[in-house]
Design a protein around this motif. Structure first.
Motif, mmCIF file in Angstrom:
data_model
loop_
_atom_site.group_PDB
_atom_site.id
_atom_site.type_symbol
_atom_site.label_atom_id
_atom_site.label_comp_id
_atom_site.label_asym_id
_atom_site.label_seq_id
_atom_site.Cartn_x
_atom_site.Cartn_y
_atom_site.Cartn_z
ATOM 1 N N ASN A 44 0.832 -1.192 0.000
ATOM 2 C CA ASN A 44 0.000 0.000 0.000
ATOM 3 C C ASN A 44 0.877 1.256 0.000
ATOM 4 O OD1 ASN A 44 -1.794 2.175 1.612
ATOM 5 N ND2 ASN A 44 -3.113 0.726 0.525
ATOM 6 N N LYS A 94 0.148 4.410 0.845
ATOM 7 C CA LYS A 94 0.013 5.240 2.038
ATOM 8 C C LYS A 94 0.464 4.529 3.303
ATOM 9 C CE LYS A 94 -3.344 8.042 2.715
ATOM 10 N NZ LYS A 94 -4.678 8.658 2.931
ATOM 11 N N ASN A 95 0.272 3.204 3.349
ATOM 12 C CA ASN A 95 0.611 2.428 4.534
ATOM 13 C C ASN A 95 1.506 1.256 4.134
ATOM 14 O OD1 ASN A 95 0.797 1.069 6.934
ATOM 15 N ND2 ASN A 95 -1.373 0.487 7.029
ATOM 16 N N ASP A 136 -6.453 5.473 -0.378
ATOM 17 C CA ASP A 136 -6.235 4.230 0.370
ATOM 18 C C ASP A 136 -6.121 2.987 -0.506
ATOM 19 O OD1 ASP A 136 -6.257 5.631 2.732
ATOM 20 O OD2 ASP A 136 -8.398 5.312 3.108
#
Length: 336
Positions: free
Chosen positions: A222, A224-225, A300
């Motif tokens: 991911n 963003k994460n 996301d």
């Protein structure tokens, strides 16, 4: 592919009138680049010798051919062999306030450039950005005590003397129409390939003394994460593929090979500076090089696919043998 890419790598009849019109500029480019090489050969322009072995990883054509994964591979492999390597990057796209600049975990893409930040994620050795390559190389030796320098790109930057030259070539596109810029994609003529130490082919079928490099992909991460990852095989819905690299089609082809369902392919120029509205809604898969620039603007459901280089044992053994010979010669020269 863009119109220019088609003209360079798969020209049709309607490209040739434009190619002919560009030939005077190609002749000018040939003359200026040839003159520059002659000036270095006659020592009218200075090529700086570094006290440790210098490996240059570059290409003779424009666009991304796979240099960055190879540099990461070399840095990690040389560490396994007991070397203390340092990586030198031009920092293309970065706006550093001063050079040489040591890139660390807190460095920004704006300052260091996307390729430098990408390499920083995957190597555990000093990384310096400097458009002045001899100065950057000396910083790695003097400040970081590196005993071998890996120069990311810079095959045509003769101001830094090099001991080992490695050319990375796209196995599908190779040298295209064989012409120099701007009529073709080449920075130097095909003759240059006969002068390098290693010719590494990124995919495709090797011939003669070429060495095959394959890119192996991992789990989707991911944007963003980065602590969140999924298997690419778990994808069920069609995704949007996004790439701002030298050859976006190679990334799209990799996704197709992984049997990913793609509903849209979006490509940008290499080193594109992304804005929030460049990223569409819905599941998006991009390259890691693009992801380092999109951390703050991605939504996301944005993911990137990391890749790592894999080379043959024959390449490894011959490179390490060459490097030992170079290091021994450098030590002997110091004693004199």
């Amino acid at each position: 592919m863009s119109w220019i890419d088609n003209m360079w790598y798969s020209p049709s009849w309607y490209h040739w009138p434009v190619i002919v019109l560009l030939l005077p500029l190609t002749a000018l480019f040939w003359g200026l680049s040839g003159l520059r090489r002659v000036l270095f050969r006659l020592k009218l322009k200075t090529s700086i010798e570094i006290s440790v072995p210098v490996i240059v990883v570059g290409n003779i054509s424009v666009g991304g051919n796979g240099k960055t994964p190879l540099v990461v591979y070399l840095a990690n492999r040389l560490r396994q062999e007991g070397y203390h390597p340092g990586v030198l990057s031009r920092g293309y796209g970065g706006e550093g306030a001063s050079y040489p600049m040591t890139v660390d975990a807190d460095s920004s893409v704006v300052m260091a450039g996307d390729e430098a930040i990408l390499m920083r994620r995957h190597i555990n050795c000093p990384l310096v950005v400097d458009p002045n390559r001899p100065r950057g190389a000396m910083r790695l030796v003097d400040a970081h005590k590196c005993n071998v320098i890996i120069c990311d790109d810079g095959l045509q930057h003769y101001a830094l003397n090099r001991d080992v030259e490695i050319v990375v070539m796209d196995g599908q596109r190779r040298c295209g129409n064989q012409l120099l810029l701007p009529a073709g994609p080449l920075r130097e003529g095909g003759w240059r390939l006969n002068a390098v130490d290693f010719l590494v082919l990124n995919g495709g079928s090797v011939i003669n003394a070429e060495y095959l490099m394959s890119l192996e992909s991992g789990r989707l991460i991911n944007v963003k994460n980065p602590n969140k990852s999924i298997s690419i095989k778990s994808l069920t819905l069609p995704i949007i593929a996004l790439a701002g690299i030298g050859n976006p089609q190679r990334f799209f082809s990799l996704l197709h090979k992984k049997q990913v369902k793609i509903k849209e392919q979006i490509s940008f120029v290499d080193h594109h500076v992304f804005r929030e509205d460049d990223i569409p809604d819905g599941p998006v898969i991009m390259t890691e090089k693009d992801a380092v620039k999109c951390t703050q603007i991605a939504h996301d459901d944005c993911w990137y696919l990391p890749v790592s280089a894999s080379l043959t044992k024959q390449f490894e053994s011959q490179l390490l043998h060459k490097l030992k010979l170079v290091a021994a010669n450098k030590k002997q020269s110091k004693r004199k």
